[in-house]
Scaffold this motif. Structure first.
Motif, short mmCIF file in Angstrom:
data_model
loop_
_atom_site.label_atom_id
_atom_site.label_comp_id
_atom_site.label_asym_id
_atom_site.label_seq_id
_atom_site.Cartn_x
_atom_site.Cartn_y
_atom_site.Cartn_z
N LEU A 151 -3.54 -14.51 -0.91
CA LEU A 151 -3.10 -13.20 -1.43
C LEU A 151 -3.66 -12.07 -0.55
O LEU A 151 -2.97 -11.10 -0.26
CB LEU A 151 -3.56 -13.02 -2.88
CG LEU A 151 -2.85 -13.93 -3.89
CD1 LEU A 151 -3.54 -13.88 -5.25
CD2 LEU A 151 -1.37 -13.56 -4.04
N HIS A 152 -4.91 -12.24 -0.10
CA HIS A 152 -5.52 -11.26 0.78
C HIS A 152 -4.80 -11.17 2.12
O HIS A 152 -4.52 -10.08 2.63
CB HIS A 152 -6.99 -11.61 1.02
CG HIS A 152 -7.89 -10.77 0.20
ND1 HIS A 152 -8.56 -9.70 0.71
CD2 HIS A 152 -8.18 -10.84 -1.11
CE1 HIS A 152 -9.23 -9.14 -0.27
NE2 HIS A 152 -9.02 -9.81 -1.38
N GLU A 153 -4.51 -12.32 2.69
CA GLU A 153 -3.85 -12.34 4.01
C GLU A 153 -2.43 -11.79 3.91
O GLU A 153 -1.93 -11.19 4.86
CB GLU A 153 -3.87 -13.76 4.59
CG GLU A 153 -5.19 -14.13 5.24
CD GLU A 153 -5.61 -13.17 6.36
OE1 GLU A 153 -4.75 -12.79 7.17
OE2 GLU A 153 -6.80 -12.79 6.40
N LEU A 154 -1.76 -12.03 2.78
CA LEU A 154 -0.40 -11.50 2.60
C LEU A 154 -0.41 -9.97 2.59
O LEU A 154 0.54 -9.33 3.02
CB LEU A 154 0.21 -12.02 1.29
CG LEU A 154 0.66 -13.48 1.32
CD1 LEU A 154 0.84 -14.00 -0.10
CD2 LEU A 154 1.95 -13.65 2.12
N ALA A 155 -1.53 -9.42 2.11
CA ALA A 155 -1.63 -7.96 1.98
C ALA A 155 -2.03 -7.28 3.29
O ALA A 155 -2.02 -6.06 3.38
CB ALA A 155 -2.62 -7.62 0.88
N VAL A 156 -2.36 -8.09 4.33
CA VAL A 156 -2.77 -7.50 5.62
C VAL A 156 -1.53 -6.93 6.30
O VAL A 156 -0.49 -7.58 6.34
CB VAL A 156 -3.41 -8.59 6.52
CG1 VAL A 156 -3.58 -8.09 7.95
CG2 VAL A 156 -4.74 -9.03 5.95
N SER A 157 -1.65 -5.68 6.83
CA SER A 157 -0.48 -5.12 7.51
C SER A 157 -0.47 -5.57 8.96
O SER A 157 -1.52 -5.80 9.56
CB SER A 157 -0.48 -3.60 7.40
OG SER A 157 -1.41 -3.07 8.31
#
Ligand SMILES: [Zn+2]
Ligand SMILES: [Zn+2]
Length: 400
Positions: free
Chosen positions: A392-398
């Motif tokens: 979930l954290h990596e998905l939120a990385v721009s």
């Protein structure tokens, strides 16, 4: 974010019993590298029962599941678990002991597989909460060169959609349950197989002058090879060379014709790896020639060193602290094991982390690749939740 974290933790807890049952089924029915046919069928069946669409038959026994969030064309990330077992006879007396003679999940790949199914379930429940796409890669044949990763990559697992990063985990018997370890930069070594055939001239043991003794030549070679590590390797870059097999001779009074040696060389630098191969070959051949014999050296290319992208690793470390608490997340030294996760991490930024499974009070303390290896099954709550959270954290990385 705190609310989302609580939900991940609740889901991980609620699913644990199911994931333990999946792990135990895999543990009881282990299959060797490149032969994971029933394992793959079981994974596919289990995932379909949970409502997933499953792509099967990638590199024969590999599988892929894609989970789409709200804006699926946003960032794609990949999560990888390996599915194969080892040729080891299990000595544990647990109820879920391996039913297959001489084959055992002694490296915890049953945990990696079931945990990845657990992560899929959590992300599936949270599909409305994230943007982007998650690709779950169930990979065969990690334990046997050339490994399953390279073929899965050739068959396109890093395409359509192409993941920006990849995460993988390994159970670690020196880390207590509830803790997790990260390494920035090189995390696992390269692992190449060395095969040496020394040829002499056989003869009567009482007339060594009429023979060329390949056992004496091989002995010199074994000792001299250690100088590759002690005198030629940069002391700041770890390197291990072990000769692990010697095969020669049938009698006390016959000098044999041939000695076969084999072993492994592990290192962390691609440059030195190539150089070391040349040095090994040259050293073996010159010793054999100097002593009147000949020598053939074959070095089987194993896995390259596994490299953890430093920036991504820092990000994942912080996210893990957030999920597990700062006291339970540590940076740790690399280890000299090999991993074909390395091939993914050569293509895209990767982070391969170590998850604790040791519980001394319960007597769970055996190393991987031993007949008494086991895990504290609390890991089947921690690992799926942690990986879902990191995803979930990596998905939120721009991207920029
Ligand atoms: Zn292993
Ligand atoms: Zn392993």
């Amino acid at each position: 974010m705190k609310q989302l974290r609580d939900r991940v933790q609740q889901l991980a807890q609620a699913n644990q019993a199911q994931i333990v049952a999946i792990r135990r089924h895999l543990h009881e029915n282990p299959e060797l590298s490149f032969q994971e046919f029933n394992t793959a069928k079981f994974i596919a069946k289990t995932l379909r029962e949970f409502g997933f669409e499953v792509q099967e038959g990638i590199a024969n026994t590999g599988l892929v599941v894609v989970i789409k969030g709200k804006n699926p064309s946003k960032r794609t990330i990949a999560l990888r678990g390996d599915i194969d077992a080892l040729p080891i006879q299990e000595e544990n007396t647990v109820s879920y002991k391996s039913k297959v003679e001489g084959v055992m999940h002694a490296c915890g790949h049953d945990v990696h597989t079931s945990s990845l199914i657990g992560t899929a379930l959590i992300l599936h429940s949270l599909q409305a909460e994230f943007e982007g796409t998650v690709k779950l890669i169930f990979q065969p044949a990690e334990e046997k060169a050339p490994g399953g990763a390279i073929n899965m990559i050739k068959e396109g697992v890093l395409q359509n959609p192409a993941p920006a990063i990849i995460l993988g985990q390994h159970v670690c018997p020196i880390i207590p349950i509830g803790k997790v370890g990260f390494t920035k930069g090189t995390v696992m070594a390269s692992a190449d197989e060395i095969y040496i055939t020394v040829k002499g001239k056989g003869g009567h043991a009482a007339s060594p002058h009429a023979a060329v003794d390949p056992i004496l030549i091989a002995s010199h070679i074994i000792v001299a090879l250690q100088q590759i590590v002690s005198r030629n390797t940069d002391p700041l870059k770890p390197c291990v060379l072990s000769i692990c097999q010697i095969k020669a001779g049938e009698a006390t009074n016959v000098i044999p014709e041939i000695v076969n040696l084999s072993g492994t060389i592990r290192t962390v630098s691609e440059e030195w790896r190539k150089e070391a191969h040349k040095k090994i070959t040259h050293l073996c051949q010159s010793i054999a020639e100097g002593m009147g014999g000949t020598c053939e050296v074959n070095i089987g290319q194993g896995y390259p060193p596994t490299y953890n992208h430093p920036v991504m690793t820092e990000r994942t470390f912080e996210a893990a602290c957030n999920y597990m608490g700062h006291d339970n997340v540590h940076y740790m030294d690399m280890n000299m094991g090999g991993e074909d996760f390395a091939y993914y991490a050569q293509q895209i930024p990767g982070c391969f982390y170590m998850i604790g499974i040791q519980n001394i009070d319960k007597g769970i303390n055996s190393f991987v690749h031993t007949p008494t290896f086991d895990v504290d099954e609390k890991v089947l709550e921690i690992a799926p939740g942690l990986m879902a959270w990191l995803a979930l954290h990596e998905l939120a990385v721009s991207e920029d």
